[in-house]
Design a protein around this motif. Structure first.
Motif, PDB file in Angstrom:
ATOM      1  N   GLY A  42       0.816  -1.216   0.000  1.00 53.61           N
ATOM      2  CA  GLY A  42       0.000   0.000   0.000  1.00 53.61           C
ATOM      3  C   GLY A  42       0.843   1.257   0.000  1.00 53.61           C
ATOM      4  N   THR A  43       1.887   1.263   0.832  1.00 59.11           N
ATOM      5  CA  THR A  43       2.778   2.424   0.893  1.00 59.11           C
ATOM      6  C   THR A  43       3.518   2.617  -0.420  1.00 59.11           C
ATOM      7  OG1 THR A  43       3.089   2.095   3.276  1.00 59.11           O
ATOM      8  CG2 THR A  43       4.685   3.479   2.148  1.00 59.11           C
ATOM      9  N   LEU A  44       3.937   1.519  -1.040  1.00 58.16           N
ATOM     10  CA  LEU A  44       4.637   1.595  -2.317  1.00 58.16           C
ATOM     11  C   LEU A  44       3.749   2.228  -3.388  1.00 58.16           C
ATOM     12  CD1 LEU A  44       7.351   0.760  -3.651  1.00 58.16           C
ATOM     13  CD2 LEU A  44       6.205  -1.349  -4.369  1.00 58.16           C
ATOM     14  N   PHE A 210      -6.231  -2.798  -2.852  1.00 63.52           N
ATOM     15  CA  PHE A 210      -6.449  -3.984  -2.013  1.00 63.52           C
ATOM     16  C   PHE A 210      -5.593  -3.908  -0.751  1.00 63.52           C
ATOM     17  CE2 PHE A 210      -4.979  -8.156  -0.640  1.00 63.52           C
ATOM     18  CZ  PHE A 210      -6.169  -8.835  -0.433  1.00 63.52           C
ATOM     19  N   ALA A 211      -4.313  -3.588  -0.913  1.00 59.67           N
ATOM     20  CA  ALA A 211      -3.395  -3.551   0.229  1.00 59.67           C
ATOM     21  C   ALA A 211      -3.765  -2.448   1.211  1.00 59.67           C
ATOM     22  CB  ALA A 211      -1.962  -3.366  -0.270  1.00 59.67           C
ATOM     23  N   LEU A 212      -4.095  -1.264   0.694  1.00 55.78           N
ATOM     24  CA  LEU A 212      -4.419  -0.138   1.572  1.00 55.78           C
ATOM     25  C   LEU A 212      -5.666  -0.411   2.408  1.00 55.78           C
ATOM     26  CD1 LEU A 212      -3.698   2.761  -0.934  1.00 55.78           C
ATOM     27  CD2 LEU A 212      -2.507   2.402   1.235  1.00 55.78           C
ATOM     28  N   VAL A 213      -6.717  -0.922   1.777  1.00 60.39           N
ATOM     29  CA  VAL A 213      -7.971  -1.175   2.496  1.00 60.39           C
ATOM     30  C   VAL A 213      -7.824  -2.365   3.438  1.00 60.39           C
ATOM     31  CG1 VAL A 213     -10.412  -1.764   2.231  1.00 60.39           C
ATOM     32  CG2 VAL A 213      -9.341  -0.146   0.665  1.00 60.39           C
ATOM     33  N   ALA A 214      -7.129  -3.409   3.000  1.00 56.94           N
ATOM     34  CA  ALA A 214      -6.918  -4.569   3.863  1.00 56.94           C
ATOM     35  C   ALA A 214      -6.158  -4.175   5.130  1.00 56.94           C
ATOM     36  CB  ALA A 214      -6.155  -5.653   3.104  1.00 56.94           C
ATOM     37  N   LYS A 215      -5.209  -3.253   4.993  1.00 55.74           N
ATOM     38  CA  LYS A 215      -4.453  -2.782   6.160  1.00 55.74           C
ATOM     39  C   LYS A 215      -5.366  -2.084   7.158  1.00 55.74           C
ATOM     40  CE  LYS A 215      -1.027   0.635   7.551  1.00 55.74           C
ATOM     41  NZ  LYS A 215      -0.194   1.781   7.100  1.00 55.74           N
ATOM     42  N   SER A 275      -9.999   4.735  -1.425  1.00 53.18           N
ATOM     43  CA  SER A 275      -9.066   3.765  -0.856  1.00 53.18           C
ATOM     44  C   SER A 275      -7.792   4.416  -0.324  1.00 53.18           C
ATOM     45  CB  SER A 275      -8.712   2.703  -1.902  1.00 53.18           C
ATOM     46  OG  SER A 275      -8.132   3.301  -3.037  1.00 53.18           O
ATOM     47  N   THR A 276      -7.333   5.492  -0.958  1.00 55.59           N
ATOM     48  CA  THR A 276      -6.091   6.138  -0.520  1.00 55.59           C
ATOM     49  C   THR A 276      -6.316   7.230   0.516  1.00 55.59           C
ATOM     50  OG1 THR A 276      -6.176   7.801  -2.288  1.00 55.59           O
ATOM     51  CG2 THR A 276      -5.017   5.739  -2.767  1.00 55.59           C
ATOM     52  N   ALA A 277      -7.555   7.760   0.582  1.00 53.95           N
ATOM     53  CA  ALA A 277      -7.881   8.888   1.473  1.00 53.95           C
ATOM     54  C   ALA A 277      -6.967  10.079   1.208  1.00 53.95           C
ATOM     55  CB  ALA A 277      -7.796   8.476   2.952  1.00 53.95           C
TER      56      ALA A 277
END
Length: 435
Positions: A42-44, A210-215, A275-277
């Motif tokens: 997500g950070t990447l 997917f990664a950002l929301v899952a986190k 998703s990114t806000a």
């Protein structure tokens, strides 16, 4: 047949919730937790989007202003943009003000400390906002003129960068024509290159989303709403009204276009913003959707959208107003008309220049609380649901910017905006005028 980007992102959002719930923060594989993997990916993805912002914004504004061709065109476009942003932010705030007074989510029986659970650690937030007050509103205008534009770019001070780019683009049209042409071609080349890089980065959007929301789900579970359900749905209802009623009416009666087509055109950008806000991180995709899908010219979008991502925060202004009055209600205060007017005014002013990054509005809310005599620790009341609402209001901010590009484009006399897939115009490049 390959799915369109917005369907890919939507599927990623749907899969992220069960994945985050199942993984939590402890589940691991080969010694690496899934939470760490979500955080890394997500950070990447977020970093890749942010990497594009400065060169894209500078090139877009300079070419856009130069393409307008002189003070008359820029003055008309600029004045319409400012009037639009001020008006829609005020409308959003008023919607929030009406609903928070109507439903009074902060009015509870018993001790507010027990009902809302002052368990959130607000020491970090208090340290960040220590010593802040009404003087911060003046800082918004001071940040418009950076001491060092390179340092402003490095620090992500977008307001100063936008102001410099506006000046550069305008005075580029006032120099000798051969120099002006060379400058315009240079910046247009940078802009086209950045848009090409944006296309490439967005191929990875479903994975990043997917990664950002899952986190987020792995961190909060489904307990984020908790005892704040009334506040949560009051804000959500106000944002939905602005998103589904106010803005479509403006599109229908001012721009005279089909709002449903605009929702379809902006779907990838809205899902990415959610998703990114981060409206700033979503800006490259917002420009892509507005120009390629909605058919707005680069001449309009390159001025309206970068400016909007910094100064037009409809959802944020609405949220600040509702949050401040909710906290006052939770402390048992019945704010007078004058005090609520102060809240509305400060919400409008502090939403200008609020960084387009996650949770930036918490600092602005602290300024409002200080102005009406409430302690900064009141922010602890809304921390549990802030992240989810941050994602929602960011999507509203992005949608408001895109509607502005469509409305102003139509007022500028552009043809073919939101006319359907078959007759969508391609991105246009306006010729620079000098003299």
């Amino acid at each position: 047949m390959r799915l369109k980007l917005h369907w890919q992102i939507l599927i990623a959002l749907g899969l992220a919730v069960p994945a985050g719930l199942a993984a939590g923060q402890e589940a691991a594989l080969f010694g690496i937790t899934f939470y760490q993997l979500f955080d890394f990916v997500g950070t990447l993805f977020l970093n890749a989007l942010k990497m594009l912002i400065v060169p894209l914004v500078v090139a877009a504004i300079i070419t856009g202003v130069a393409g307008v061709g002189g003070a008359k065109g820029l003055g008309r476009l600029g004045s319409r943009t400012v009037i639009y942003y001020f008006s829609t932010s005020l409308l959003a705030i008023l919607v929030g003000l009406v609903l928070v007074n109507l439903f009074a989510p902060g009015v509870v029986n018993g001790d507010p400390g027990e009902v809302f659970g002052f368990s959130a650690d607000t020491s970090e937030i208090e340290a960040r906002v220590a010593g802040r007050g009404m003087g911060d509103v003046a800082d918004v205008f001071l940040r418009m003129v950076p001491v060092n534009v390179v340092a402003a770019a490095a620090d992500g001070q977008m307001l100063g960068l936008i102001f410099f780019s506006l000046l550069f683009g305008y005075f580029m049209t006032r120099i000798q024509q051969d120099y002006a042409d060379a400058q315009y071609n240079f910046w247009q080349g940078i802009f086209q290159t950045m848009m090409a890089i944006t296309d490439w980065v967005m191929k990875f959007a479903p994975v990043g989303v997917f990664a950002l929301v899952a986190k987020v789900v792995a961190t909060t579970g489904l307990e984020a709403v908790g005892p704040l359900v009334a506040f949560f749905f009051t804000v959500l209802g106000a944002l939905a009204f602005h998103f589904l009623v106010t803005m479509p009416l403006l599109l229908l009666f001012v721009a005279r276009v089909n709002p449903l087509r605009h929702y379809q055109a902006m779907a990838p950008a809205l899902l990415t913003a959610f998703s990114t806000a981060s409206s700033a991180a979503t800006l490259p995709l917002t420009m892509e959707c507005v120009e390629k899908n909605a058919g707005v010219s680069n001449r309009t979008s390159s001025v309206v959208l970068p400016l909007g991502s910094t100064v037009n925060m409809d959802g944020t202004a609405l949220y600040e107003c509702v949050a401040a009055i909710f906290i006052a209600q939770a402390y048992g205060l019945d704010l007078s008309f004058a005090q609520q007017f102060t809240v509305v005014t400060l919400a409008l002013l502090t939403s200008i220049g609020v960084a387009g990054i996650p949770a930036a509005s918490l600092v602005a809310i602290t300024i409002i609380l200080a102005a009406i005599g409430l302690p900064a620790e009141g922010i602890g009341l809304i921390l549990a649901v802030d992240r989810i609402l941050d994602m929602t209001r960011t999507a509203v901010n992005t949608f408001g910017d895109s509607c502005g590009a469509v409305i102003i484009g139509r007022l500028e006399g552009e043809k073919g905006i939101l006319q359907g897939e078959s007759d969508k115009p391609r991105r246009t490049e306006a010729a620079v005028e000098v003299g």
